[in-house]
Structures are given as C-alpha cells and as structure tokens.
Design a protein around this motif. Structure first.
Motif, PDB file in Angstrom:
ATOM      1  N   PHE A   7       0.829  -1.203   0.000  1.00 20.34           N
ATOM      2  CA  PHE A   7       0.000   0.000   0.000  1.00 20.34           C
ATOM      3  C   PHE A   7       0.866   1.257   0.000  1.00 20.34           C
ATOM      4  CE2 PHE A   7      -3.536   2.674   0.672  1.00 20.34           C
ATOM      5  CZ  PHE A   7      -3.145   3.650   1.585  1.00 20.34           C
ATOM      6  N   ILE A   8       1.894   1.267   0.825  1.00 21.12           N
ATOM      7  CA  ILE A   8       2.768   2.436   0.905  1.00 21.12           C
ATOM      8  C   ILE A   8       3.492   2.656  -0.426  1.00 21.12           C
ATOM      9  CG2 ILE A   8       4.852   3.355   2.008  1.00 21.12           C
ATOM     10  CD1 ILE A   8       3.819   2.024   4.615  1.00 21.12           C
ATOM     11  N   ALA A   9       3.975   1.585  -1.028  1.00 14.79           N
ATOM     12  CA  ALA A   9       4.653   1.711  -2.323  1.00 14.79           C
ATOM     13  C   ALA A   9       3.680   2.213  -3.393  1.00 14.79           C
ATOM     14  CB  ALA A   9       5.248   0.376  -2.740  1.00 14.79           C
ATOM     15  N   GLY A  10       2.472   1.678  -3.406  1.00 14.92           N
ATOM     16  CA  GLY A  10       1.467   2.134  -4.366  1.00 14.92           C
ATOM     17  C   GLY A  10       1.077   3.576  -4.147  1.00 14.92           C
ATOM     18  N   PHE A  11       0.969   3.965  -2.902  1.00 16.70           N
ATOM     19  CA  PHE A  11       0.643   5.349  -2.586  1.00 16.70           C
ATOM     20  C   PHE A  11       1.737   6.288  -3.078  1.00 16.70           C
ATOM     21  CE2 PHE A  11      -1.506   8.687  -0.421  1.00 16.70           C
ATOM     22  CZ  PHE A  11      -0.517   9.520   0.077  1.00 16.70           C
ATOM     23  N   ALA A  12       2.994   5.911  -2.837  1.00 15.00           N
ATOM     24  CA  ALA A  12       4.110   6.752  -3.262  1.00 15.00           C
ATOM     25  C   ALA A  12       4.144   6.893  -4.785  1.00 15.00           C
ATOM     26  CB  ALA A  12       5.425   6.190  -2.757  1.00 15.00           C
ATOM     27  N   GLY A  14       1.635   6.483  -6.876  1.00  7.39           N
ATOM     28  CA  GLY A  14       0.463   7.268  -7.272  1.00  7.39           C
ATOM     29  C   GLY A  14       0.636   8.744  -6.995  1.00  7.39           C
ATOM     30  N   PHE A  15       1.230   9.045  -5.880  1.00  9.19           N
ATOM     31  CA  PHE A  15       1.436  10.451  -5.546  1.00  9.19           C
ATOM     32  C   PHE A  15       2.410  11.091  -6.516  1.00  9.19           C
ATOM     33  CE2 PHE A  15       0.966  14.015  -2.844  1.00  9.19           C
ATOM     34  CZ  PHE A  15       2.162  14.701  -2.904  1.00  9.19           C
ATOM     35  N   ILE A  16       3.478  10.374  -6.841  1.00  8.50           N
ATOM     36  CA  ILE A  16       4.459  10.917  -7.777  1.00  8.50           C
ATOM     37  C   ILE A  16       3.825  11.108  -9.147  1.00  8.50           C
ATOM     38  CG2 ILE A  16       6.591  10.383  -9.037  1.00  8.50           C
ATOM     39  CD1 ILE A  16       7.581   9.048  -6.440  1.00  8.50           C
ATOM     40  N   ALA A  17       3.069  10.124  -9.590  1.00  4.61           N
ATOM     41  CA  ALA A  17       2.465  10.199 -10.920  1.00  4.61           C
ATOM     42  C   ALA A  17       1.399  11.279 -10.990  1.00  4.61           C
ATOM     43  CB  ALA A  17       1.870   8.852 -11.297  1.00  4.61           C
ATOM     44  N   SER A  19       1.004  13.916  -8.808  1.00  2.00           N
ATOM     45  CA  SER A  19       1.305  15.118  -8.031  1.00  2.00           C
ATOM     46  C   SER A  19       1.388  16.355  -8.914  1.00  2.00           C
ATOM     47  CB  SER A  19       2.633  14.942  -7.302  1.00  2.00           C
ATOM     48  OG  SER A  19       2.953  16.128  -6.617  1.00  2.00           O
ATOM     49  N   ARG A  20       0.839  17.427  -8.407  1.00  2.00           N
ATOM     50  CA  ARG A  20       0.962  18.725  -9.079  1.00  2.00           C
ATOM     51  C   ARG A  20       1.794  19.675  -8.226  1.00  2.00           C
ATOM     52  NH1 ARG A  20      -4.932  19.928 -11.697  1.00  2.00           N
ATOM     53  NH2 ARG A  20      -5.066  17.996 -12.843  1.00  2.00           N
ATOM     54  N   ALA A  21       2.491  19.095  -7.250  1.00  2.00           N
ATOM     55  CA  ALA A  21       3.247  19.923  -6.317  1.00  2.00           C
ATOM     56  C   ALA A  21       4.543  20.446  -6.922  1.00  2.00           C
ATOM     57  CB  ALA A  21       3.547  19.126  -5.050  1.00  2.00           C
ATOM     58  N   GLY A  22       4.964  19.878  -8.022  1.00  2.07           N
ATOM     59  CA  GLY A  22       6.148  20.393  -8.686  1.00  2.07           C
ATOM     60  C   GLY A  22       7.396  19.585  -8.407  1.00  2.07           C
ATOM     61  N   ARG A  23       8.483  20.088  -8.924  1.00  2.00           N
ATOM     62  CA  ARG A  23       9.765  19.396  -8.880  1.00  2.00           C
ATOM     63  C   ARG A  23      10.303  19.265  -7.456  1.00  2.00           C
ATOM     64  NH1 ARG A  23      12.772  15.992 -12.041  1.00  2.00           N
ATOM     65  NH2 ARG A  23      14.898  16.096 -11.299  1.00  2.00           N
ATOM     66  N   GLU A  24      10.072  20.278  -6.620  1.00  3.31           N
ATOM     67  CA  GLU A  24      10.614  20.225  -5.250  1.00  3.31           C
ATOM     68  C   GLU A  24      10.017  19.059  -4.465  1.00  3.31           C
ATOM     69  OE1 GLU A  24       9.060  23.845  -5.127  1.00  3.31           O
ATOM     70  OE2 GLU A  24      10.730  24.689  -6.254  1.00  3.31           O
ATOM     71  N   ARG A  25       8.710  18.892  -4.599  1.00  2.00           N
ATOM     72  CA  ARG A  25       8.052  17.798  -3.878  1.00  2.00           C
ATOM     73  C   ARG A  25       8.536  16.450  -4.410  1.00  2.00           C
ATOM     74  NH1 ARG A  25       6.445  16.151   0.786  1.00  2.00           N
ATOM     75  NH2 ARG A  25       4.690  14.764   0.699  1.00  2.00           N
ATOM     76  N   LYS A  31      14.268  11.698  -2.246  1.00  2.00           N
ATOM     77  CA  LYS A  31      15.239  11.709  -1.154  1.00  2.00           C
ATOM     78  C   LYS A  31      14.790  10.794  -0.014  1.00  2.00           C
ATOM     79  CE  LYS A  31      16.040  14.827   2.294  1.00  2.00           C
ATOM     80  NZ  LYS A  31      16.081  16.171   2.849  1.00  2.00           N
ATOM     81  N   TYR A  32      13.503  10.877   0.353  1.00  4.05           N
ATOM     82  CA  TYR A  32      12.983  10.040   1.426  1.00  4.05           C
ATOM     83  C   TYR A  32      12.976   8.563   1.030  1.00  4.05           C
ATOM     84  CZ  TYR A  32      11.446  14.214   3.936  1.00  4.05           C
ATOM     85  OH  TYR A  32      11.419  15.413   4.593  1.00  4.05           O
ATOM     86  N   SER A  33      12.632   8.277  -0.219  1.00  3.75           N
ATOM     87  CA  SER A  33      12.609   6.880  -0.640  1.00  3.75           C
ATOM     88  C   SER A  33      14.018   6.283  -0.654  1.00  3.75           C
ATOM     89  CB  SER A  33      11.942   6.735  -2.000  1.00  3.75           C
ATOM     90  OG  SER A  33      12.673   7.430  -2.981  1.00  3.75           O
ATOM     91  N   LYS A  34      15.022   7.071  -1.001  1.00  3.19           N
ATOM     92  CA  LYS A  34      16.409   6.588  -0.947  1.00  3.19           C
ATOM     93  C   LYS A  34      16.832   6.332   0.496  1.00  3.19           C
ATOM     94  CE  LYS A  34      18.093   8.544  -5.262  1.00  3.19           C
ATOM     95  NZ  LYS A  34      18.974   9.515  -5.912  1.00  3.19           N
ATOM     96  N   GLN A  35      16.396   7.191   1.403  1.00  2.75           N
ATOM     97  CA  GLN A  35      16.721   6.988   2.813  1.00  2.75           C
ATOM     98  C   GLN A  35      16.079   5.708   3.330  1.00  2.75           C
ATOM     99  OE1 GLN A  35      15.429  10.573   4.782  1.00  2.75           O
ATOM    100  NE2 GLN A  35      17.294  11.719   4.249  1.00  2.75           N
TER     101      GLN A  35
END
Length: 130
Positions: A7-12, A14-17, A19-25, A31-35
């Motif tokens: 679920f967490i992987a799917g959410f991430a 989906g959010f990336i695909a 997202s309208r938050a832009g490049r910073e988000r 960065k968080y996924s690499k951590q």
C-alpha cells in the motif's frame, strides 16, 4: 506487513504520478525513498525476498519438464477425441460441412447483392478482365 508495504509503495507511486506539487516535492519524495531503501531492515527484507524468489524459481524450473510431459500426454490423449467429435459435428452442419476446401478454390464466391459477380472490398471483379 506485506499488504502495508504494498500500500505504501502504491501510494508513493500514485502520488508521484499524480502530483501537481512540482519538482521540489518530487525531489523530496525521491530523497525520502532513498533513505528508506538504505535502512538495514529494508535491505534485509529485500535480500530475503530475492533469495526466496530465486529458490522458488529453481524449484519451478526443476518441476517444469515433468509437468510439460504430463501436459503433453494429456493433450495427446484428448486431441484425437476432440477431432473425432468435431468431425461428427461438421457432418451435421446444414451448410455443407462435408465439402472439401479444394472444391471451393475453383469457384467464384458471390452474393445475390453482387448479381452473380464476385466482389472484394466493394470492388467487383469479373473473369473477363473488366
């Protein structure tokens, strides 16, 4: 636990695909996924899953020839029965199931709409070349 991680992987994703938050988000999520990927628990789980998948793959590869032989034997028994049934059914067809396909090769196929002339894709063809 498996469902929560999925679920967490799917959410991430989906959010990336979506997202309208832009490049910073996007960069923040990366960065968080690499951590998270660098955590020892995640690396251990990844190696465990990889080892189990390899083991199951080897088991499947070992069983495949035997299952293929079994399937081939079953098919070789069933095909003649099905062919005999199909032949019996074709003899009962009302539109000439007994005719040979070689007989149809010499005949022109036409419909009443074509006034006796064969047509292909709406273009009429006759044997005299016109």
């Amino acid at each position: 636990m498996r469902y929560r991680a999925t679920f967490i992987a799917g959410f991430a994703v989906g959010f990336i695909a979506g997202s309208r938050a832009g490049r910073e988000r996007y960069d923040q999520i990366v960065k968080y996924s690499k951590q998270v990927a660098e955590l020892p628990a995640v690396q251990k789980a990844t190696s465990t899953v990889t080892a189990k998948a390899t083991e199951l793959g080897k088991t499947a590869a070992a069983k495949a020839p035997d299952l293929a032989k079994s399937a081939a034997a079953t098919v070789s028994e069933q095909v003649p029965k099905m062919a005999a049934t199909a032949k019996k059914a074709s003899d009962r067809l009302p539109f000439g199931g007994k005719s040979d396909s070689a007989d149809l090769a010499d005949e022109q196929v036409s419909s009443p709409v074509d006034n006796g002339q064969a047509s292909v894709n709406g273009a009429r063809y006759t044997t005299d070349g016109s």
